[in-house]
Design a protein around this motif. Sequence first.
Motif, PDB file in Angstrom:
ATOM      1  N   TRP A 307       0.773  -1.194   0.236  1.00 17.90           N
ATOM      2  CA  TRP A 307      -0.109   0.069  -0.085  1.00 17.90           C
ATOM      3  C   TRP A 307       0.817   1.233   0.014  1.00 17.90           C
ATOM      4  O   TRP A 307       1.914   1.329   0.450  1.00 17.90           O
ATOM      5  CB  TRP A 307      -0.849  -0.142   1.130  1.00 17.90           C
ATOM      6  CG  TRP A 307      -1.682   1.074   1.395  1.00 17.90           C
ATOM      7  CD1 TRP A 307      -2.963   1.512   0.728  1.00 17.90           C
ATOM      8  CD2 TRP A 307      -1.351   2.463   2.084  1.00 17.90           C
ATOM      9  NE1 TRP A 307      -3.541   2.672   1.189  1.00 17.90           N
ATOM     10  CE2 TRP A 307      -2.534   3.345   1.945  1.00 17.90           C
ATOM     11  CE3 TRP A 307      -0.156   2.760   2.944  1.00 17.90           C
ATOM     12  CZ2 TRP A 307      -2.576   4.437   2.609  1.00 17.90           C
ATOM     13  CZ3 TRP A 307      -0.226   3.975   3.435  1.00 17.90           C
ATOM     14  CH2 TRP A 307      -1.281   4.998   3.372  1.00 17.90           C
ATOM     15  N   ARG A 308       0.330   2.235  -0.722  1.00 16.29           N
ATOM     16  CA  ARG A 308       0.898   3.569  -0.641  1.00 16.29           C
ATOM     17  C   ARG A 308      -0.060   4.572  -0.594  1.00 16.29           C
ATOM     18  O   ARG A 308      -1.137   4.308  -1.403  1.00 16.29           O
ATOM     19  CB  ARG A 308       1.973   3.639  -1.716  1.00 16.29           C
ATOM     20  CG  ARG A 308       2.803   5.115  -1.398  1.00 16.29           C
ATOM     21  CD  ARG A 308       3.867   5.068  -2.673  1.00 16.29           C
ATOM     22  NE  ARG A 308       3.171   5.512  -3.987  1.00 16.29           N
ATOM     23  CZ  ARG A 308       3.927   5.695  -5.160  1.00 16.29           C
ATOM     24  NH1 ARG A 308       5.178   5.373  -5.187  1.00 16.29           N
ATOM     25  NH2 ARG A 308       3.299   5.806  -6.255  1.00 16.29           N
ATOM     26  N   GLU A 309       0.095   5.714  -0.108  1.00 14.65           N
ATOM     27  CA  GLU A 309      -0.659   6.618   0.031  1.00 14.65           C
ATOM     28  C   GLU A 309      -1.311   7.281  -1.378  1.00 14.65           C
ATOM     29  O   GLU A 309      -0.371   7.741  -2.128  1.00 14.65           O
ATOM     30  CB  GLU A 309      -0.526   7.899   0.775  1.00 14.65           C
ATOM     31  CG  GLU A 309      -1.340   8.996   1.094  1.00 14.65           C
ATOM     32  CD  GLU A 309      -2.713   8.871   1.326  1.00 14.65           C
ATOM     33  OE1 GLU A 309      -3.888   9.098   0.905  1.00 14.65           O
ATOM     34  OE2 GLU A 309      -2.888   8.196   2.576  1.00 14.65           O
ATOM     35  N   ALA A 310      -2.578   6.850  -1.855  1.00 10.61           N
ATOM     36  CA  ALA A 310      -3.131   7.410  -3.179  1.00 10.61           C
ATOM     37  C   ALA A 310      -3.264   8.987  -3.261  1.00 10.61           C
ATOM     38  O   ALA A 310      -3.436   9.387  -4.353  1.00 10.61           O
ATOM     39  CB  ALA A 310      -4.194   6.408  -3.570  1.00 10.61           C
ATOM     40  N   GLU A 311      -3.522   9.464  -2.337  1.00  8.59           N
ATOM     41  CA  GLU A 311      -4.021  10.902  -2.413  1.00  8.59           C
ATOM     42  C   GLU A 311      -3.203  11.800  -1.411  1.00  8.59           C
ATOM     43  O   GLU A 311      -3.602  12.200  -0.311  1.00  8.59           O
ATOM     44  CB  GLU A 311      -5.624  10.918  -1.865  1.00  8.59           C
ATOM     45  CG  GLU A 311      -6.557  10.415  -2.871  1.00  8.59           C
ATOM     46  CD  GLU A 311      -7.832  10.745  -2.447  1.00  8.59           C
ATOM     47  OE1 GLU A 311      -8.352  11.100  -1.188  1.00  8.59           O
ATOM     48  OE2 GLU A 311      -8.663  10.704  -3.495  1.00  8.59           O
ATOM     49  N   PRO A 312      -1.721  11.892  -1.574  1.00  5.75           N
ATOM     50  CA  PRO A 312      -0.981  12.594  -0.893  1.00  5.75           C
ATOM     51  C   PRO A 312      -1.267  13.976  -0.872  1.00  5.75           C
ATOM     52  O   PRO A 312      -1.830  14.635  -1.934  1.00  5.75           O
ATOM     53  CB  PRO A 312       0.451  12.194  -1.497  1.00  5.75           C
ATOM     54  CG  PRO A 312       0.162  11.961  -2.796  1.00  5.75           C
ATOM     55  CD  PRO A 312      -1.101  11.415  -3.056  1.00  5.75           C
ATOM     56  N   ARG A 313      -0.616  14.730  -0.032  1.00  3.41           N
ATOM     57  CA  ARG A 313      -0.858  16.003   0.228  1.00  3.41           C
ATOM     58  C   ARG A 313       0.224  16.918  -0.846  1.00  3.41           C
ATOM     59  O   ARG A 313       1.381  16.631  -0.850  1.00  3.41           O
ATOM     60  CB  ARG A 313      -0.852  16.853   1.472  1.00  3.41           C
ATOM     61  CG  ARG A 313      -1.845  16.469   2.376  1.00  3.41           C
ATOM     62  CD  ARG A 313      -1.672  16.671   3.727  1.00  3.41           C
ATOM     63  NE  ARG A 313      -0.519  16.078   4.221  1.00  3.41           N
ATOM     64  CZ  ARG A 313       0.069  16.069   5.526  1.00  3.41           C
ATOM     65  NH1 ARG A 313      -0.334  17.302   6.279  1.00  3.41           N
ATOM     66  NH2 ARG A 313       1.057  15.367   5.924  1.00  3.41           N
ATOM     67  N   PHE A 314      -0.154  17.989  -1.535  1.00  2.00           N
ATOM     68  CA  PHE A 314       0.762  18.698  -2.493  1.00  2.00           C
ATOM     69  C   PHE A 314       1.204  20.071  -1.865  1.00  2.00           C
ATOM     70  O   PHE A 314       1.322  20.885  -2.915  1.00  2.00           O
ATOM     71  CB  PHE A 314       0.163  18.749  -3.858  1.00  2.00           C
ATOM     72  CG  PHE A 314      -0.145  17.405  -4.552  1.00  2.00           C
ATOM     73  CD1 PHE A 314       0.953  16.518  -5.049  1.00  2.00           C
ATOM     74  CD2 PHE A 314      -1.549  16.775  -4.458  1.00  2.00           C
ATOM     75  CE1 PHE A 314       0.783  15.520  -5.341  1.00  2.00           C
ATOM     76  CE2 PHE A 314      -1.771  15.524  -5.075  1.00  2.00           C
ATOM     77  CZ  PHE A 314      -0.680  14.876  -5.506  1.00  2.00           C
ATOM     78  N   ASP A 315       1.335  20.077  -0.646  1.00  2.54           N
ATOM     79  CA  ASP A 315       1.699  21.523  -0.110  1.00  2.54           C
ATOM     80  C   ASP A 315       3.111  21.935  -0.561  1.00  2.54           C
ATOM     81  O   ASP A 315       3.365  23.259  -0.831  1.00  2.54           O
ATOM     82  CB  ASP A 315       1.760  21.429   1.328  1.00  2.54           C
ATOM     83  CG  ASP A 315       0.324  21.142   1.808  1.00  2.54           C
ATOM     84  OD1 ASP A 315      -0.770  21.453   1.209  1.00  2.54           O
ATOM     85  OD2 ASP A 315      -0.054  20.729   2.993  1.00  2.54           O
ATOM     86  N   ASN A 316       4.067  20.943  -0.558  1.00  4.51           N
ATOM     87  CA  ASN A 316       5.351  20.951  -0.832  1.00  4.51           C
ATOM     88  C   ASN A 316       5.848  19.592  -1.146  1.00  4.51           C
ATOM     89  O   ASN A 316       5.440  18.606  -0.837  1.00  4.51           O
ATOM     90  CB  ASN A 316       6.155  21.851   0.258  1.00  4.51           C
ATOM     91  CG  ASN A 316       6.282  21.167   1.595  1.00  4.51           C
ATOM     92  OD1 ASN A 316       6.472  20.078   1.644  1.00  4.51           O
ATOM     93  ND2 ASN A 316       5.639  22.129   2.338  1.00  4.51           N
ATOM     94  N   ILE A 317       7.188  19.501  -1.690  1.00  9.39           N
ATOM     95  CA  ILE A 317       7.764  18.511  -2.238  1.00  9.39           C
ATOM     96  C   ILE A 317       8.092  17.610  -0.785  1.00  9.39           C
ATOM     97  O   ILE A 317       7.758  16.425  -0.878  1.00  9.39           O
ATOM     98  CB  ILE A 317       8.939  18.834  -3.083  1.00  9.39           C
ATOM     99  CG1 ILE A 317       8.667  19.096  -4.197  1.00  9.39           C
ATOM    100  CG2 ILE A 317       9.776  17.570  -2.998  1.00  9.39           C
ATOM    101  CD1 ILE A 317       9.998  19.646  -5.172  1.00  9.39           C
ATOM    102  N   ALA A 318       8.431  18.140   0.266  1.00 12.62           N
ATOM    103  CA  ALA A 318       8.938  17.372   1.449  1.00 12.62           C
ATOM    104  C   ALA A 318       7.445  16.843   2.166  1.00 12.62           C
ATOM    105  O   ALA A 318       7.452  15.525   2.452  1.00 12.62           O
ATOM    106  CB  ALA A 318       9.441  18.379   2.413  1.00 12.62           C
ATOM    107  N   THR A 319       6.523  17.404   2.055  1.00 15.25           N
ATOM    108  CA  THR A 319       5.278  16.947   2.635  1.00 15.25           C
ATOM    109  C   THR A 319       4.883  15.833   1.631  1.00 15.25           C
ATOM    110  O   THR A 319       4.387  14.712   2.010  1.00 15.25           O
ATOM    111  CB  THR A 319       3.948  17.985   2.561  1.00 15.25           C
ATOM    112  OG1 THR A 319       4.642  19.096   3.413  1.00 15.25           O
ATOM    113  CG2 THR A 319       2.904  17.313   2.921  1.00 15.25           C
TER     114      THR A 319
END
Length: 835
Positions: A307-319
């Motif tokens: 599994w891997r987060e399918a809807e990550p946050r795009f605030d910045n590259i580190a996030t």
Amino acid sequence: MKDASIKAVLGPTNTGKTHLAIERMCAHSSGVIGFPLRLLAREVYDRLVAIKGEKAVALITGEQRIEPAGARYLCCTVEAMPRSPDAAFVALDEAQLSADRERGHVFTDRLLNARGREETMLLGAATLEPMVKALVPDAEISDRPRFSTLTHIGPRKLSRLPPRSAIVAFSSEAVYAVAEMLRRFRGGAAVVMGALSPETRNKQVELFQNGEVDYIVATDAIGMGLNLDVNHVAFAGLTKFDGVRMRRLHPAEMAQIAGRAGRHQRDGTFGTLAGAGGKMGPAPEFTEEEVYAIEEHRFAPITKLFWREAEPRFDNIATLIGDLETPPRHEALRLAPEAIDLATLKRLAEEPFAATIRGHGQVRRFWEACSLPDFRQRGPDVHARFVARLWQDLQQGYIGADFVAARISELDNTSGDIDTLQGRIAAIRSWAYICQRPDWVLARDEMASRARAVEAKLSDALHARLTERFVNRRTAILMKSLGQDASMLPITLTDDGILKVEDEPLGHVEGFRFVVDAAANHADRKMLLAAAEKALPRLLGERADALAASGMEEIEIGRGAIRWKGQMLAKLRTRDGQVKPELEPARELASLSDASRANLMAALDAWLDKQLEPLEPLRKMHIAATNPDAGSQARALLLNLISGHGFVTREKAGIEHLPKEMRPFLRKIGVTFGALDIYSPMLLKPAPRQLLHALGIDRRPLQEAMLPVIPDAKKLPSGYRHAGSQAIRLDLAEKIFRSAHEARAKADKSRKFRLDLALPISIGLEEKNAERLLGQAGFRVQRAKPLAEGAFGPPRPDSWEWRPSRRKQQRSAPAASKPREGSAFAGLADLMKQG
């Protein structure tokens, strides 16, 4: 999401799971199916189009989009499958791939989130059941038994593999090695590897499906739902590199591949390839436990899904990186290993330009660029550099159409070997993927169309290279048909003499002699000869009958034989006392039936009669030489003429013994008595001279046109006499001699006379050569005295006189005298007359 309509259809291969899903989707108003390979997506798309029509079905993969307006049914790869599709029916195929290290997290996401409004179907192996119960507790699970049985038959050598077999290897080197061996010994094989484009794979599979080859060599990609008419699966190896290490296949993986054997109600077998060795390593062997597990479809259940987060946050590259590396909370899930997209993202995050990527939209766009698949398989570093260049172009907003067109044009090159073409196809797939993005390329549709066209062109070239290298269609056909009845072999003989089996050349027939194809290697020659020998008697018999019934325009006589298209049909054996030679059939005619050979020889005999008509004067000489009324002297002269093929010098003719009363008899059959030669004028014409030379009777040089005058030579052609630096035909030499005697007869009683050389010069003799020719007949020239100094007028003409040689007079004298009666000479003369 709780939904009582979720159904998990689990079971081994050949249970009809995919067929069931297609039927269920067609029963709904709309639907989406996700497949592990775009090859499978295309296959099902074609089936749905046949059912629902082109306007109702869409196809979406990473590199191709076919989206008719208002399409209600969608076939796609899992990566291109919507996470929340708005459709009545949703199905996920090969759901057990959720446990795959590289792509498992995508399958897991769709398993957890992709749902249909009315029905959802999860298709996969039975080993997935514990995970379905743990993650989708509301799912209705149903098991489907395999339609046919799968049986282990142990190791088999390559030469003993049953027809309709698939050989599975786990590296391109091993695939090529097996395919090369199959080409040599069994006629070849189709080749299927994950690195091939779907178009190439389709065409290679078609080679196998339509029966052109009986074997297919593949990597484990064959286990992903390719529907093949395979009866046996042979493993060339049981270990593979999984991206981290070399390991032995799990029994479930073995079964996924072995399950390709047998379709529907037809049973299948599996085993290993014995005696492989070499690049494929030691011969593999199944353990008893593995055989039991595969035959009984009993495997250890899957205990974890990636599994891997399918809807990550795009605030910045580190996030973004942090969310992608966040471990799952459910105990049935484990964090997916670092895939190529995440590895690329982390590498490029360290580049200076990454500091300029800010904001939700920029970060999302950058992640989409990093998600470009590594079609070229060159590793993270090389792929990261390609993505970095792509991102620099995307920072301008869109990639220009001219730039993309130039990159596509660079790849539009079908030259090179298999590996070169595979590299170009991988590169063009990258550009096809880029062109499919809605916001990356200007003139997207046109560029995507160009990319697909180049990929199709390269795929055709790669298919041709693979077929050329690994398929010997001729051998494949013969391997299937050599055991059949000769009349059943599909062998034909073309008008130009090419012997073919289903349009593949075995060799060519020269006349009635079969010549094996020069391109065949030593190992194939025996097979080609064996196949040809079965069909040649029938085909050559038909050819002989057709030739006998034809006008025989192409038949000719040459080098003592009757020939057709340069090949001997019959030898010509000379017979004593006859002009017509005996026909001896050539060795090549032995393959004909007795009836066909007799028919052809009778036709050749009749044809030869017509060809010998120019030798009618010679035939008459043969008949006259056997006539008792001719007398021994005339018969002796005739035999000399026959042995001289129509002419003989007076010196060798023995004419001094010929009674004068026999000359009319000889003249009646065409014999001319000349001053120096006795000959038949009709036999000095081009046709009889050429025929005598072709028959092999006259072995002297041939002057085909029988020109009046030719340059002199040490060995003259038949029918010529030396004349200084020239040679002249016998009948024309006699004409000159006759003219000289007529001039002598018109002169006064003096021995000297004048002779005009206009006739020999008009024929082509030079003046000096004419004088030499006349000298042979006893004519001598007396040069006129030149005019006195100061005198005027024409030069005095030369004078001639005839002085026959003494040797001739001496020979003539005894012939004129009579032997004394009662003497021994008188008795000898009587005996000669009686003879």
